[in-house]
Every structure is written in structure tokens, then in C-alpha cells.
Design a protein around this motif. Structure first.
Motif, PDB file in Angstrom:
ATOM      1  N   PRO A   1       0.812  -1.211   0.000  1.00 31.04           N
ATOM      2  CA  PRO A   1       0.000   0.000   0.000  1.00 31.04           C
ATOM      3  C   PRO A   1       0.852   1.271   0.000  1.00 31.04           C
ATOM      4  O   PRO A   1       1.882   1.348   0.659  1.00 31.04           O
ATOM      5  CB  PRO A   1      -0.808  -0.133   1.296  1.00 31.04           C
ATOM      6  N   GLU A   2       0.419   2.254  -0.776  1.00 29.28           N
ATOM      7  CA  GLU A   2       1.035   3.585  -0.881  1.00 29.28           C
ATOM      8  C   GLU A   2       2.406   3.567  -1.547  1.00 29.28           C
ATOM      9  O   GLU A   2       3.173   4.514  -1.442  1.00 29.28           O
ATOM     10  CB  GLU A   2       1.124   4.264   0.497  1.00 29.28           C
TER      11      GLU A   2
ATOM     12  N   THR B   1       2.975   6.609  -3.897  1.00 25.56           N
ATOM     13  CA  THR B   1       3.376   7.866  -3.254  1.00 25.56           C
ATOM     14  C   THR B   1       4.866   7.871  -2.971  1.00 25.56           C
ATOM     15  O   THR B   1       5.561   8.867  -3.226  1.00 25.56           O
ATOM     16  CB  THR B   1       2.593   8.067  -1.945  1.00 25.56           C
ATOM     17  N   ASP B   2       5.381   6.775  -2.457  1.00 24.92           N
ATOM     18  CA  ASP B   2       6.801   6.721  -2.130  1.00 24.92           C
ATOM     19  C   ASP B   2       7.667   6.719  -3.387  1.00 24.92           C
ATOM     20  O   ASP B   2       8.781   7.253  -3.378  1.00 24.92           O
ATOM     21  CB  ASP B   2       7.091   5.493  -1.264  1.00 24.92           C
TER      22      ASP B   2
ATOM     23  N   ARG C   1      10.306   8.504   1.367  1.00 16.06           N
ATOM     24  CA  ARG C   1       9.250   9.440   1.747  1.00 16.06           C
ATOM     25  C   ARG C   1       9.846  10.486   2.692  1.00 16.06           C
ATOM     26  O   ARG C   1      10.018  10.240   3.887  1.00 16.06           O
ATOM     27  CB  ARG C   1       8.082   8.720   2.416  1.00 16.06           C
TER      28      ARG C   1
ATOM     29  N   ASP D   1      -2.484  10.878   1.803  1.00 12.33           N
ATOM     30  CA  ASP D   1      -1.703  10.144   0.818  1.00 12.33           C
ATOM     31  C   ASP D   1      -1.496  11.035  -0.401  1.00 12.33           C
ATOM     32  O   ASP D   1      -2.308  11.895  -0.702  1.00 12.33           O
ATOM     33  CB  ASP D   1      -2.429   8.857   0.419  1.00 12.33           C
TER      34      ASP D   1
ATOM     35  N   GLN E   1       1.330  15.735   0.787  1.00 13.47           N
ATOM     36  CA  GLN E   1       2.340  15.616   1.830  1.00 13.47           C
ATOM     37  C   GLN E   1       3.337  16.772   1.785  1.00 13.47           C
ATOM     38  O   GLN E   1       3.955  17.107   2.789  1.00 13.47           O
ATOM     39  CB  GLN E   1       3.046  14.265   1.717  1.00 13.47           C
TER      40      GLN E   1
END
Length: 376
Positions: A147-148, A151-152, A243, A354, A359
Motif C-alpha cells: 500500500p502507498e 506515493t513513495d 518518503r 496520501d 504531503q
């Protein structure tokens, strides 16, 4: 019809793994051909001197062939055709732009640049090494595309592309504010030390600076608002360390660069330090069940740093060191007497949105609160 599993997990025959490999290789080849066309703007000056262009051409050609073949294989099997067509489109565009045959002429060496080559090399190296390690000796069973991960990966891409700006900003900061601290006599003495002593010294001094600033990130509420972006990761793996808010990245580089700049270590020592810090930044976050015995009291390992990211009560504001864990043991900030691994990760209470853009804005939108209440 093959039903694709949720949560990023791969099933044999669903075409997802081959599709992602095809798209990744095609995308990296496309980025590579762009770097061939605009090396003065898209490549890192420090890396250009080490390139063997002919080897890069061979690697790109092989990548294009594998990407196209995997795309064809998925089309024949009627699985994940979207990824196949995406890979083919990138391969066609790359070939149309000259592919691996693009000639690289002379170009100026002092232009502003984006670290596209650093992104390509680091992504390839990290995935080949750490995905293999995490699958071989995982701490937790979790998919590669957990998950995510998107984004990373965005953090990974943007932070690498902006490396030129980050280096320029840190060099200007250190030179302008601390040029007075440079002593030719001190630097000559330092460079006369044995190579191994210099390497240990640069790692130790850099880690002391990192420890100090890292602790401030946790204990100063304003700074925590930026650092909390890094701590919002709830699934630890090699990509999790990417991140990071870009302003924190620049601030940390400025702080860590100070002793390196003042002491004037030998260039080969600094090059070795850069390799070590780059490896350890990824290694410390890896989902790898690695044990080093009594060395865990000296060097930072994934197990040690996972506790820093944990939201378990015993982990709050602990394990700050990046290289040498003995700093935390000496200064009383090491996690002691707990299980080998934490139960969960992330910010206590959650709240981090997210997405890379959200962010970026988070530290400026979120009201102040104590680091202890939010820390993880």
C-alpha cells in the motif's frame, strides 16, 4: 479469466509482474535516451566521469528487447494488456528518438541539472538488490507493491531529480556561513591520516550531526511537522526511506555537510562515504530479517531503525542514529528490553494524507502539536 488479487500481490499467470517489469524497463530506457539527448541538463556532473557509454548502450538495447518481448507475451496470453501497450508505446517513442544509438557530443559542464541519471541508477540498483533481499529473508510477508508504494515512488523520483538543486543549496549554505571555519593546516593534517581512519571519522562526525538534527526534528514541534511526513509510512521496505519532505532533505544535507566541509577529508573518502550513506539509507528501512549479533550495539541495522519508525509506545523518540547505534546507547535514546521487532509503524493517530503533493503541503496546513503526541 484470471482474477487479480488485491493489495499489490502477484499471482502466477496474471501478467502483473511481467507487465510492471516491461513498463519499468521501457520507462527507464525512455529516460535514458532523454539523458543522451540533453546530458548537460539531465545528468549529474559527479557521475559523468564514471560512465562507460558503450556499456550503457548495450544495457538500454537489452532493456528495450526484454520490455517489448514481455509486452508481446502478455498480449499473446491476453493478460494485463494495458501494461503491454504502455510498454510498447514507450519502446516505440524511445526508438524514434534514437534509442541506444544516440550520439553524445561535447557539452558544457557547469549548467543547472536534474539528477535523472542518478534516479535511473539508484532505482535499478535498489530494486535489483533490495527486492531480492526482501524476498529472500523478509521480516514480514508483504507484496512488493505494498500500500502507498506509488506515493513513495513519487518521493523517490522527485527527490532524485532535484539532487542538483539540493547540492547547490547545501554548498551555498555551508560556504557562505562557515567558510571562516576552514583551516588549511587542519585539512592537511586530516588528509594525512590513514584512509580507514578518515572514513570512520567522516561517518562518525556526520552521524553525530545527523543524530542532533534528527532529535530536534522529534522534539521541536515545528520541525516535527516536516519530519512526520517521513514517519507516516506504515509498511516498511526499501522504498519507505524515500518518503521525505524536500525541505527536510535540504536541511539535513546542510547540517551533515558541515564537518565534511570543515575537516576537508580526502575526495576518495568522501566518495566512499556517499556510497555508504546511500546504501544504508535504503538498507535501514528494508523489510529484511537480518541479524548481526553483538554488532547491533555498534552499527544501525533494519531491526534497529524499524523501531525508530514504530508507533509502539516504547519506540517514541528513540533510535535516532543513521550509522552507529552506539550513539543512542551512549546517550540513552536506544530502545531496550523490547521484542525483536515492533508491532506497527506510522504516526500515532494517523492523519497524514496520501499523495506527494498533499504531503508537501501538510507541514504548512497542520496545526502545531507536541512531538510526543504525534511522533512515531
Amino acid at each position: 479469466m484470471i482474477q487479480q488479487p488485491r493489495g499489490g500481490q502477484f499471482a502466477i499467470g496474471d501478467g502483473r509482474l511481467s507487465g510492471y517489469i516491461a513498463v519499468t524497463l521501457a520507462l527507464l530506457s525512455f529516460l535514458g535516451v532523454m539523458a543522451f539527448h540533453f546530458p548537460e541538463y539531465l545528468t549529474t556532473p559527479e557521475l559523468r566521469q564514471s560512465y562507460d557509454v558503450e556499456v550503457i548502450r548495450i544495457v538500454m538495447f537489452v532493456a528495450l528487447v526484454i520490455s517489448g518481448a514481455l509486452g508481446l507475451w502478455n498480449v499473446i496470453r491476453n493478460v494485463n494488456k494495458r501494461a503491454a501497450f504502455t510498454a510498447w508505446a514507450l519502446v516505440i517513442v524511445t526508438i524514434a528518438l534514437g534509442g541506444h544509438r544516440v550520439e553524445v557530443g561535447d557539452f558544457p559542464d557547469n549548467t543547472p541539472y536534474l539528477g535523472l541519471d542518478w534516479f535511473i541508477l539508484d532505482l535499478l540498483g535498489s530494486t535489483l538488490i533490495f527486492v531480492f533481499i526482501e524476498k529472500l529473508i523478509p521480516h514480514r510477508k508483504q507484496p512488493v507493491l505494498r500500500p502507498e508504494w506509488q506515493t513513495d515512488m513519487q518521493h523517490f523520483l522527485i527527490n532524485h531529480l532535484m539532487i542538483g538543486f539540493a547540492l547547490l543549496a547545501t554548498n551555498q549554505f555551508v560556504n557562505q556561513l562557515f567558510g571562516w571555519a576552514v583551516s588549511d593546516a587542519l585539512q592537511t593534517w586530516v588528509q594525512a591520516l590513514p584512509w580507514g581512519v578518515q572514513l570512520f571519522a567522516v561517518l562518525l562526525f556526520a552521524d553525530i550531526m545527523q543524530y542532533s538534527l534528527h532529535r530536534a526534528y522529534h522534539e521541536v514541534p515545528f520541525l516535527w511537522r516536516f519530519h512526520s511526513v517521513h514517519h507516516s509510512v506504515e509498511s516498511m521496505d526499501w522504498l519507505a526511506g524515500s518518503r521525505q519532505h524536500f525541505l527536510e532533505l535540504i536541511a539535513t544535507r546542510c547540517f551533515v555537510l558541515l564537518p565534511i566541509f570543515v575537516f576537508g577529508f580526502d575526495k576518495s573518502v568522501i566518495d566512499a562515504y556517499i556510497i555508504i550513506v546511500g546504501f544504508q539509507a535504503v538498507f535501514n528501512h528494508a523489510n529484511a530479517n537480518i541479524h548481526v549479533g553483538w554488532l547491533k550495539y555498534i552499527i544501525v541495522t533494519p531491526q534497529f531503525h524499524h523501531w525508530h519508525h514504530a508507533s509502539d509506545k516504547a519506540a517514541i523518540d528513540r533510535n535516532y542514529a543513521a550509522h552507529f547505534s552506539f550513539l543512542d546507547y551512549l546517550l540513552g535514546t536506544a530502545v531496550r528490553g523490547e521484542a525483536k521487532w515492533p508491532e506497527k509503524y506510522g504516526i500515532v493517530g494517523g492523519g497524514m494524507p496520501d499523495g506527494w503533493i498533499k504531503q508537501r503541503a501538510y507541514p504548512f496546513n497542520k496545526p502545531k502539536k507536541s512531538a510526543g503526541d504525534a511522533d512515531g
